[in-house]
Design a protein around this motif. Structure first.
Motif, PDB file in Angstrom:
ATOM      1  N   GLY A 295       0.807  -1.214   0.000  1.00 16.65           N
ATOM      2  CA  GLY A 295       0.000   0.000   0.000  1.00 16.65           C
ATOM      3  C   GLY A 295       0.841   1.263   0.000  1.00 16.65           C
ATOM      4  O   GLY A 295       2.045   1.248   0.262  1.00 16.65           O
ATOM      5  N   ARG A 296       0.199   2.376  -0.275  1.00 18.96           N
ATOM      6  CA  ARG A 296       0.921   3.642  -0.419  1.00 18.96           C
ATOM      7  C   ARG A 296       1.621   4.070   0.866  1.00 18.96           C
ATOM      8  O   ARG A 296       2.722   4.630   0.823  1.00 18.96           O
ATOM      9  CB  ARG A 296      -0.054   4.732  -0.876  1.00 18.96           C
ATOM     10  CG  ARG A 296      -0.568   4.529  -2.296  1.00 18.96           C
ATOM     11  CD  ARG A 296      -1.479   5.661  -2.739  1.00 18.96           C
ATOM     12  NE  ARG A 296      -1.916   5.478  -4.119  1.00 18.96           N
ATOM     13  CZ  ARG A 296      -2.678   6.344  -4.778  1.00 18.96           C
ATOM     14  NH1 ARG A 296      -3.094   7.459  -4.164  1.00 18.96           N
ATOM     15  NH2 ARG A 296      -3.037   6.099  -6.028  1.00 18.96           N
ATOM     16  N   LEU A 297       0.997   3.838   2.013  1.00 24.54           N
ATOM     17  CA  LEU A 297       1.622   4.260   3.267  1.00 24.54           C
ATOM     18  C   LEU A 297       2.889   3.464   3.550  1.00 24.54           C
ATOM     19  O   LEU A 297       3.873   4.002   4.066  1.00 24.54           O
ATOM     20  CB  LEU A 297       0.632   4.110   4.422  1.00 24.54           C
ATOM     21  CG  LEU A 297      -0.530   5.106   4.428  1.00 24.54           C
ATOM     22  CD1 LEU A 297      -1.527   4.751   5.512  1.00 24.54           C
ATOM     23  CD2 LEU A 297      -0.022   6.528   4.624  1.00 24.54           C
ATOM     24  N   HIS A 298       2.887   2.185   3.224  1.00 24.23           N
ATOM     25  CA  HIS A 298       4.073   1.356   3.458  1.00 24.23           C
ATOM     26  C   HIS A 298       5.175   1.638   2.444  1.00 24.23           C
ATOM     27  O   HIS A 298       6.351   1.408   2.739  1.00 24.23           O
ATOM     28  CB  HIS A 298       3.693  -0.128   3.405  1.00 24.23           C
ATOM     29  CG  HIS A 298       3.073  -0.628   4.674  1.00 24.23           C
ATOM     30  ND1 HIS A 298       3.561  -1.708   5.371  1.00 24.23           N
ATOM     31  CD2 HIS A 298       2.008  -0.186   5.377  1.00 24.23           C
ATOM     32  CE1 HIS A 298       2.812  -1.915   6.443  1.00 24.23           C
ATOM     33  NE2 HIS A 298       1.859  -1.009   6.465  1.00 24.23           N
ATOM     34  N   ARG A 299       4.827   2.126   1.283  1.00 22.25           N
ATOM     35  CA  ARG A 299       5.841   2.381   0.260  1.00 22.25           C
ATOM     36  C   ARG A 299       6.508   3.741   0.428  1.00 22.25           C
ATOM     37  O   ARG A 299       7.502   4.029  -0.236  1.00 22.25           O
ATOM     38  CB  ARG A 299       5.208   2.308  -1.142  1.00 22.25           C
ATOM     39  CG  ARG A 299       4.596   0.961  -1.483  1.00 22.25           C
ATOM     40  CD  ARG A 299       4.445   0.767  -2.985  1.00 22.25           C
ATOM     41  NE  ARG A 299       3.903   1.919  -3.672  1.00 22.25           N
ATOM     42  CZ  ARG A 299       2.612   2.084  -3.981  1.00 22.25           C
ATOM     43  NH1 ARG A 299       1.734   1.163  -3.610  1.00 22.25           N
ATOM     44  NH2 ARG A 299       2.207   3.142  -4.636  1.00 22.25           N
ATOM     45  N   ASP A 300       5.958   4.580   1.307  1.00 25.17           N
ATOM     46  CA  ASP A 300       6.477   5.939   1.469  1.00 25.17           C
ATOM     47  C   ASP A 300       7.613   5.947   2.495  1.00 25.17           C
ATOM     48  O   ASP A 300       7.388   6.108   3.700  1.00 25.17           O
ATOM     49  CB  ASP A 300       5.353   6.875   1.909  1.00 25.17           C
ATOM     50  CG  ASP A 300       5.777   8.339   1.916  1.00 25.17           C
ATOM     51  OD1 ASP A 300       6.989   8.605   1.831  1.00 25.17           O
ATOM     52  OD2 ASP A 300       4.889   9.201   2.017  1.00 25.17           O
ATOM     53  N   LEU A 301       8.830   5.784   2.038  1.00 27.43           N
ATOM     54  CA  LEU A 301       9.981   5.756   2.938  1.00 27.43           C
ATOM     55  C   LEU A 301      10.251   7.129   3.543  1.00 27.43           C
ATOM     56  O   LEU A 301      10.785   7.233   4.652  1.00 27.43           O
ATOM     57  CB  LEU A 301      11.219   5.255   2.184  1.00 27.43           C
ATOM     58  CG  LEU A 301      11.123   3.817   1.653  1.00 27.43           C
ATOM     59  CD1 LEU A 301      12.420   3.419   0.958  1.00 27.43           C
ATOM     60  CD2 LEU A 301      10.789   2.843   2.774  1.00 27.43           C
ATOM     61  N   HIS A 302       9.888   8.193   2.830  1.00 22.09           N
ATOM     62  CA  HIS A 302      10.056   9.540   3.387  1.00 22.09           C
ATOM     63  C   HIS A 302       9.179   9.710   4.627  1.00 22.09           C
ATOM     64  O   HIS A 302       9.624  10.268   5.641  1.00 22.09           O
ATOM     65  CB  HIS A 302       9.696  10.591   2.337  1.00 22.09           C
ATOM     66  CG  HIS A 302       9.749  11.998   2.865  1.00 22.09           C
ATOM     67  ND1 HIS A 302      10.934  12.664   3.101  1.00 22.09           N
ATOM     68  CD2 HIS A 302       8.746  12.856   3.230  1.00 22.09           C
ATOM     69  CE1 HIS A 302      10.668  13.874   3.578  1.00 22.09           C
ATOM     70  NE2 HIS A 302       9.356  14.011   3.667  1.00 22.09           N
ATOM     71  N   LEU A 303       7.932   9.221   4.572  1.00 21.62           N
ATOM     72  CA  LEU A 303       7.046   9.302   5.733  1.00 21.62           C
ATOM     73  C   LEU A 303       7.598   8.470   6.881  1.00 21.62           C
ATOM     74  O   LEU A 303       7.584   8.909   8.042  1.00 21.62           O
ATOM     75  CB  LEU A 303       5.644   8.820   5.354  1.00 21.62           C
ATOM     76  CG  LEU A 303       4.630   8.700   6.499  1.00 21.62           C
ATOM     77  CD1 LEU A 303       4.443  10.026   7.213  1.00 21.62           C
ATOM     78  CD2 LEU A 303       3.288   8.181   5.971  1.00 21.62           C
TER      79      LEU A 303
END
Length: 447
Positions: A295-303
């Motif tokens: 999912g998008r939240l897990h793929r966002d390493l910056h976050l």
């Protein structure tokens, strides 16, 4: 991402379809709605009932009445099952405990169990008696009150649960939906046996109940068995509909603190359409765009970096600090994300999660994203219909909301487009809610 999507498809293809045959629906003379479905895979009969007793039906003085009644139902049914049925009947849950498995949602309460087909008449009669007619006693009330208070106190010791409660307060404002479903020690202590009897007589009635049976029997046989057991229950008027909640019109934040926390705990979310709204399947898919390893939240390493947490890779694999909460069947559901963050990073965490949520209003989902999200939603529907008692609960809940079975639910999910996702987000994401729990030593200086 492709390997994760493929794994989801494998699980989907392996799961049996729960709606291969037609679901029978009928209404008894006392108003009880009866659903019956024949399962070629079932070895026992799964029985479930959903009662339209809402948290909005409870007053401030009787908050927790439903939780007490459900607890009493669980205790009394355990003793009755052990006394009257064989060990194979009445088993609920993975632990194999006897009695009715009960649950309290805001919009309804529910109960379910499984019985051997040979004891179906006895099992249904026991269910009818326990749900509508068993005598309530002071001893049962005292025992149930003690267990419910302990449950409340245990929940208050969980920082994550308290964060979730703060989020609900921010999302639902002064409405009954923001209150603890099990009440609190003060309200529970004030409830009398007469209060409970009055509440049950008003709301636990056949005309306010949806009962489903899933078994290897033909639906005509199963429905006849239900009629024999429940047809003699006295008819009582359907209760008044729950009042419509007045929800906040602006975004709100609720903040608390806990000495048990080392990091900050946040729940961030937005409203979703009612689960009986035709656009709800798009909301289910939209939620899954964010959730899971792909999912998008897990793929966002910056976050992930912005959270300010120093976590080894091993812990990240086992306990990722950002998780999307399951969407519950409700008239006023929500999309919510729980995350941990360093106290100094709470604003970065809030902004980062909301950036992904708000991006759904205009950004298109890729074909791979849409396929993966749909597969996850369809899997969830399939997994809700693995055991007879689970299937019975799933169908009873959907019938309560005026919905059809799993085949129709899955067809609606398959029809969702990227434009549908944008439409839901544009319509419902105009406000958001945030619940924050800070470590006690940080609470005063950070917010």
């Amino acid at each position: 991402m492709r390997s994760i999507y493929a794994a989801g498809l494998i699980a989907l293809l392996m799961a049996p379809c729960a709606q291969a045959q037609t679901i029978s629906r009928s209404t008894l003379g006392n108003g009880l709605t009866v659903l019956a479905w024949q399962s070629d895979h079932a070895q026992v009969a799964g029985i479930a009932a959903v009662v339209g007793a809402s948290g909005a039906h409870e007053s401030n003085a009787t908050r927790g009445s439903r939780a007490l009644l459900q607890q009493m139902l669980s205790i009394a049914s355990h003793d009755a099952v052990v006394e009257k049925l064989s060990p194979i009947s009445g088993v609920v849950g993975p632990a194999g405990s006897a009695g009715l498995g009960v649950n309290t949602n805001f919009d309804f309460v529910e109960a379910a169990y499984a019985v051997s087909v040979e004891e179906l008449d006895e099992g249904l009669a026991l269910f009818a008696d326990q749900l509508f007619e068993v005598e309530l006693t002071e001893e049962d009330l005292d025992q149930s009150r003690d267990l419910t208070v302990r449950s409340f106190e245990a929940a208050q010791e969980s920082p994550v649960q308290v964060t979730f409660d703060l989020f609900r307060a921010a999302l639902y404002g002064d409405s009954a939906m923001a209150q603890p479903q099990q009440g609190d020690p003060e309200s529970l202590e004030a409830i009398t046996l007469a209060d409970l009897q009055s509440f049950r007589d008003t709301y636990y009635v056949p005309s306010n109940t949806w009962l489903c049976i899933v078994s290897p029997l033909r639906v005509e046989e199963a429905s006849a068995a239900v009629s024999r057991a429940f047809g003699g229950v006295a008819s009582r008027p359907a209760p008044p509909a729950a009042p419509e909640p007045v929800l906040p019109s602006e975004s709100l934040v609720e903040v608390g603190d806990s000495p048990a926390l080392v990091q900050a705990s946040l729940v961030i979310g937005v409203p979703l359409p009612s689960c009986n709204d035709p656009i709800f399947p798009a909301a289910e898919v939209l939620t899954q765009l964010l959730e899971g390893p792909g999912g998008r939240l897990h793929r966002d390493l910056h976050l992930l970096t912005a959270l300010g947490l120093a976590l080894p890779t091993r812990l990240l694999d086992e306990h990722y600090p950002i998780n999307v909460l399951s969407v519950q069947p409700a008239r006023d559901p929500f999309l919510a994300v729980h995350t941990l963050a360093a106290p100094r990073a709470i604003e970065a965490a809030r902004a980062g999660v909301l950036r992904h949520i708000f991006a759904l209003r205009t950004g298109a989902a890729t074909e791979d994203e849409l396929a993966r999200a749909k597969a996850r939603v369809i899997n969830a529907h399939r997994l809700s219909t693995q055991r007879p008692s689970d299937t019975a609960l799933y169908l009873a809940r959907r019938s309560f909301f005026g919905l059809a079975g799993a085949d129709e639910a899955i067809a609606a999910v398959e029809a969702v487009t990227s434009e549908d996702l944008n439409a839901v987000a544009k319509q419902y994401f105009g406000r958001h809610a945030v619940g924050i729990q800070m470590p006690s030593t940080q609470a005063g200086g950070q917010l």
